[in-house]
Design a protein around this motif. Structure first.
Motif, short mmCIF file in Angstrom:
data_model
loop_
_atom_site.label_atom_id
_atom_site.label_comp_id
_atom_site.label_asym_id
_atom_site.label_seq_id
_atom_site.Cartn_x
_atom_site.Cartn_y
_atom_site.Cartn_z
N MET A 1 35.41 69.89 44.33
CA MET A 1 36.63 70.39 43.80
C MET A 1 37.89 70.54 44.83
N LEU A 2 39.06 70.05 44.54
CA LEU A 2 40.25 70.25 45.38
C LEU A 2 41.07 71.12 44.84
N PHE A 3 41.36 71.16 43.66
CA PHE A 3 42.38 72.04 42.91
C PHE A 3 41.68 72.42 41.52
N LYS A 4 41.72 73.58 41.09
CA LYS A 4 41.57 73.85 39.59
C LYS A 4 42.29 74.96 39.07
N ARG A 5 43.07 74.83 37.81
CA ARG A 5 43.79 75.79 37.12
C ARG A 5 43.30 76.10 35.76
#
Length: 253
Positions: free
Chosen positions: A100-104
């Motif tokens: 995972m690089l980015f999660k919102r």
């Protein structure tokens, strides 16, 4: 109190978005929920000008961490070429990772970007690849992204596949739109429709494949789903006539 609200929000997002389901022919940005392992198995039949290729594929992803996944892909192949020659056996085994690089996350919504890598090894029988064909190693590096809500899922992946033995590399990208056909409810039961766009371009070569893949997915509960997808080529420089994918996924924990 804040921690309890945060846990409740994660639970709400996770359970509602489970009804959306992962895309069928595009990489998924969802890593099996908060933790877990799974099994995906499917049969893919490809009809082309050279004959018919049937592959039974077993994929086993496992979450080492909520943001890091590893897995293996084991294919078994039946090859029926025009002219009557046939062969079958184990295909090239692959191992992959996702990070995972980015999660919102929001209320019944999530947006995610992942990095992925996959390495395949030439374990296929000589009868499948041909006696005069070299053993090929393939390394794939790519990005996976998705914006998922309970009403619609937008997915995509883009990557580069390096091929050994001085063969040409490939540029690959896939896009998917998923729409739930039933209202979200609990206990979970859902039918999802997908329209997917798949492309594989050989660099500096004539062999390009672009196809459109409509599909359906049935999710009767939290741990199991069944899916089917039919692909038709959009390009004229490919020998593909059609391909059919049918399979199941099962969440172990």
């Amino acid at each position: 109190m804040i921690r309890l609200k945060y846990i409740a929000l994660i639970f709400l997002v996770h359970n509602q978005l489970q009804a959306q389901g992962p895309p069928i022919t595009t990489e998924t940005p969802i890593m099996l929920g908060l933790e877990g392992s799974a099994i995906r198995t499917f049969l893919k039949i490809t009809d082309s000008g050279d004959g018919q290729l049937t592959r039974w594929i077993l994929g086993v992803p496992y979450n080492i961490h909520t943001n890091f996944q590893v897995g293996a892909i084991l294919p078994y192949t039946w090859q029926n070429q025009n002219g009557g020659s046939t062969a079958n056996g184990l295909g090239d085994i692959s191992f992959f990772t996702k990070a995972m690089l980015f999660k919102r996350d929001g209320r019944a919504r999530t947006f995610r970007i992942l990095a992925t890598a996959r390495q395949s090894f030439p374990t296929a029988a000589k009868s499948l690849r041909g006696a005069d064909q070299p053993e090929i190693y393939q390394t794939y590096l790519g990005l996976v992204f998705g914006n998922v809500t309970t009403r619609i899922g937008l997915y995509g992946d883009i990557g580069y596949r390096l091929v050994s033995s001085k063969l040409k590399d490939h540029f690959v990208y896939n896009f998917s739109v998923g729409i739930p056909l039933l209202p979200v409810r609990y206990p979970q039961k859902q039918i999802n429709a997908y329209l997917e766009f798949n492309a594989d371009h050989t660099l500096n070569g004539p062999a390009n494949l672009v196809s459109l893949s409509p599909g359906l997915q049935f999710i009767p509960g939290r741990r199991f789903l069944a899916e089917v997808s039919y692909s038709l080529p959009l390009t004229t420089d490919s020998s593909l006539n059609w391909s059919l994918l049918s399979g199941i996924r099962f969440l172990l924990n």
